[in-house]
Design a protein around this motif. Sequence first.
Motif, PDB file in Angstrom:
ATOM      1  N   ASN A   1      -4.046  51.871  48.394  1.00 61.24           N
ATOM      2  CA  ASN A   1      -3.622  52.138  47.026  1.00 61.24           C
ATOM      3  C   ASN A   1      -4.864  52.265  46.144  1.00 61.24           C
ATOM      4  OD1 ASN A   1      -2.454  52.235  44.540  1.00 61.24           O
ATOM      5  ND2 ASN A   1      -1.608  50.164  44.596  1.00 61.24           N
ATOM      6  N   TRP A   2      -5.410  53.451  46.077  1.00 61.78           N
ATOM      7  CA  TRP A   2      -6.662  53.693  45.346  1.00 61.78           C
ATOM      8  C   TRP A   2      -6.462  54.665  44.176  1.00 61.78           C
ATOM      9  CZ3 TRP A   2      -8.015  55.042  50.937  1.00 61.78           C
ATOM     10  CH2 TRP A   2      -8.310  53.879  51.659  1.00 61.78           C
ATOM     11  N   LYS A   3      -5.209  55.051  43.947  1.00 63.45           N
ATOM     12  CA  LYS A   3      -4.947  56.138  42.989  1.00 63.45           C
ATOM     13  C   LYS A   3      -5.505  55.866  41.591  1.00 63.45           C
ATOM     14  CE  LYS A   3      -0.656  56.775  41.424  1.00 63.45           C
ATOM     15  NZ  LYS A   3       0.759  57.178  41.421  1.00 63.45           N
ATOM     16  N   LEU A   4      -5.087  54.766  40.985  1.00 65.24           N
ATOM     17  CA  LEU A   4      -5.495  54.526  39.598  1.00 65.24           C
ATOM     18  C   LEU A   4      -7.007  54.329  39.457  1.00 65.24           C
ATOM     19  CD1 LEU A   4      -4.649  54.235  36.634  1.00 65.24           C
ATOM     20  CD2 LEU A   4      -4.278  51.794  37.063  1.00 65.24           C
ATOM     21  N   PRO A   5      -7.647  53.500  40.307  1.00 67.36           N
ATOM     22  CA  PRO A   5      -9.108  53.363  40.178  1.00 67.36           C
ATOM     23  C   PRO A   5      -9.835  54.695  40.346  1.00 67.36           C
ATOM     24  CG  PRO A   5      -8.230  51.693  41.663  1.00 67.36           C
ATOM     25  CD  PRO A   5      -7.089  52.586  41.313  1.00 67.36           C
TER      26      PRO A   5
ATOM     27  N   VAL B   1      -0.385  61.957  39.158  1.00 63.40           N
ATOM     28  CA  VAL B   1      -1.844  61.878  39.022  1.00 63.40           C
ATOM     29  C   VAL B   1      -2.333  62.584  37.760  1.00 63.40           C
ATOM     30  CG1 VAL B   1      -4.025  62.704  40.019  1.00 63.40           C
ATOM     31  CG2 VAL B   1      -2.398  61.495  41.449  1.00 63.40           C
ATOM     32  N   GLU B   2      -1.883  63.799  37.564  1.00 61.43           N
ATOM     33  CA  GLU B   2      -2.375  64.572  36.409  1.00 61.43           C
ATOM     34  C   GLU B   2      -1.967  63.913  35.103  1.00 61.43           C
ATOM     35  OE1 GLU B   2      -4.672  66.861  36.245  1.00 61.43           O
ATOM     36  OE2 GLU B   2      -4.824  66.631  38.417  1.00 61.43           O
ATOM     37  N   GLN B   3      -0.726  63.434  35.090  1.00 58.48           N
ATOM     38  CA  GLN B   3      -0.200  62.795  33.874  1.00 58.48           C
ATOM     39  C   GLN B   3      -1.008  61.523  33.551  1.00 58.48           C
ATOM     40  OE1 GLN B   3       3.615  61.123  34.498  1.00 58.48           O
ATOM     41  NE2 GLN B   3       3.890  60.653  32.338  1.00 58.48           N
ATOM     42  N   ILE B   4      -1.298  60.724  34.575  1.00 65.56           N
ATOM     43  CA  ILE B   4      -2.063  59.486  34.335  1.00 65.56           C
ATOM     44  C   ILE B   4      -3.481  59.836  33.905  1.00 65.56           C
ATOM     45  CG2 ILE B   4      -2.986  57.368  35.371  1.00 65.56           C
ATOM     46  CD1 ILE B   4      -0.575  57.296  37.208  1.00 65.56           C
ATOM     47  N   LYS B   5      -4.033  60.855  34.535  1.00 65.11           N
ATOM     48  CA  LYS B   5      -5.402  61.252  34.197  1.00 65.11           C
ATOM     49  C   LYS B   5      -5.499  61.661  32.726  1.00 65.11           C
ATOM     50  CE  LYS B   5      -9.248  63.841  36.033  1.00 65.11           C
ATOM     51  NZ  LYS B   5     -10.118  62.692  35.864  1.00 65.11           N
ATOM     52  N   THR B   6      -4.511  62.413  32.274  1.00 64.89           N
ATOM     53  CA  THR B   6      -4.507  62.829  30.865  1.00 64.89           C
ATOM     54  C   THR B   6      -4.458  61.596  29.960  1.00 64.89           C
ATOM     55  OG1 THR B   6      -3.313  64.793  31.544  1.00 64.89           O
ATOM     56  CG2 THR B   6      -3.276  64.293  29.200  1.00 64.89           C
ATOM     57  N   ARG B   7      -3.642  60.620  30.326  1.00 63.36           N
ATOM     58  CA  ARG B   7      -3.511  59.418  29.486  1.00 63.36           C
ATOM     59  C   ARG B   7      -4.804  58.591  29.507  1.00 63.36           C
ATOM     60  NH1 ARG B   7       0.906  55.753  30.897  1.00 63.36           N
ATOM     61  NH2 ARG B   7       0.353  54.857  28.888  1.00 63.36           N
TER      62      ARG B   7
END
Length: 435
Positions: free
Chosen positions: A291-295, A410-416
């Motif tokens: 689980n490395w997505k957010l970091p 992923v894209e949505q979190i990256k934008t935020r």
Amino acid sequence: MTTEYEQMWKGLGLDLAAHDELLQVLGKGYQDIFLSQSDRPKGMDYFNFVMSEVHGLRVKELLDGKREGHKVVGSFCVFVPEEIVRAADATMVGLCTGAEFATEEVEKVLPRNTCALIKSAFGFKLGKVCPYIESADMIVGENTCDGKKKSYEVLDTLVPNLYVMDLPQKKSNEGRALLRAEYQKFKKAVEELTGVTIDAPRLKKGIEIVNNKRKAIQRLSELRKADPAPISGLDALLINQVFFYDDPIRFTDSVNKICDELEERVREGKGVFPKGRPRMLVSGCPMAVPNWKLPWIIETSGAVIVGEESCVGERGTRNQTDVSGSTLDELMEAIVDRYFKIDCAIFTPNPDRLEHIRQMSRDYRADGVIHYGLQFCQPYQIESLPVERSLEKSGIPTLRVDTDYSMEDVEQIKTRVEAFLERIGIPACSVCRCS
Ligand code: BJ8
């Protein structure tokens, strides 16, 4: 790795085709997320190796150990005291919970709106892809959140060796007494499993081994306070994740070795990112491999993660067990003292956690906190609102991110995350992948 270990995996009852698929995805993710980073410390070579062999050599070691009489205890939670397991010459390992797997099968036995971590544990079991759960002589479940508590009733029908430990919900005298009684019962269960009677010298040794492991991690955390950060948050997280799998003595040595190297970097003012890079603290649910997505999103958006207020991080490793006692009772009491301080969101009320997040923000000179909640995780999601309010009120910018293990957002979190970095005043030029 596939052919070399095929017999071993077959012997454990793994689904070889599905397992192969998992390893391929894992290998690709590792390559893209970890190996593509620049200026990684040399000491990460060891952790790269561990990861490349996480379903291979490490599992072989466990099975070799079993043949020599060392039992394997699998756990899902940092409330399971490794000291007791070590004292009986057994090995404790974290069980696989960090990726979506066999979702269709899982949703036949658990509601769809169960948190990703629990679903993942079931997915690895039902999809027959976790060599750790299949190697374990005892699987320890703990009555923490309602999701885990109730799902263990289902897991009990899928595995022959589930041991469920009750846990308190309040930091009261009664809560502490419950934890003490449960740890006594657990000690007895481990003794029965291993045939080893745990006495004071054995327990002392177990405590020392686990304390040393935590001490090495604490040393690593201390070094992350430097600016520029000598190691990426991703690599530091990986080390925290390996904490749950590796042989503890070898792990301690390897962490101390990388710390020597990082000390040198700090002395020379060298970092893995440029000085002044925005510093983030990640707080919330634990992040198990892979689980490395957010970091990954945070660190490819122009920030560096300098600490994790998480069970795979400082919540799990910050306190030591007092080893000064000389009797078994004193040492068991010290273990209860140590674990009763864990400020998991299952406790109500839970003011210590908020104080700890504040303290970490100050200590690591964080520019902001990103709160990570897994969807359908009621304890952390509910707690995230007062945490955010309170941090913001005291001038610590906070972003709440609720997600799961899929890659769809992923894209949505990256934008935020990028918008958050802009909000806290990070110049636009540093909010990009080039710095
Ligand atoms: S001590 S955080 S490891 S329980 S994410 S399963 S809480 S619904 S993992 Fe945990 Fe122990 Fe606490 Fe730490 Fe439930 Fe939330 Fe899912 Fe969770």
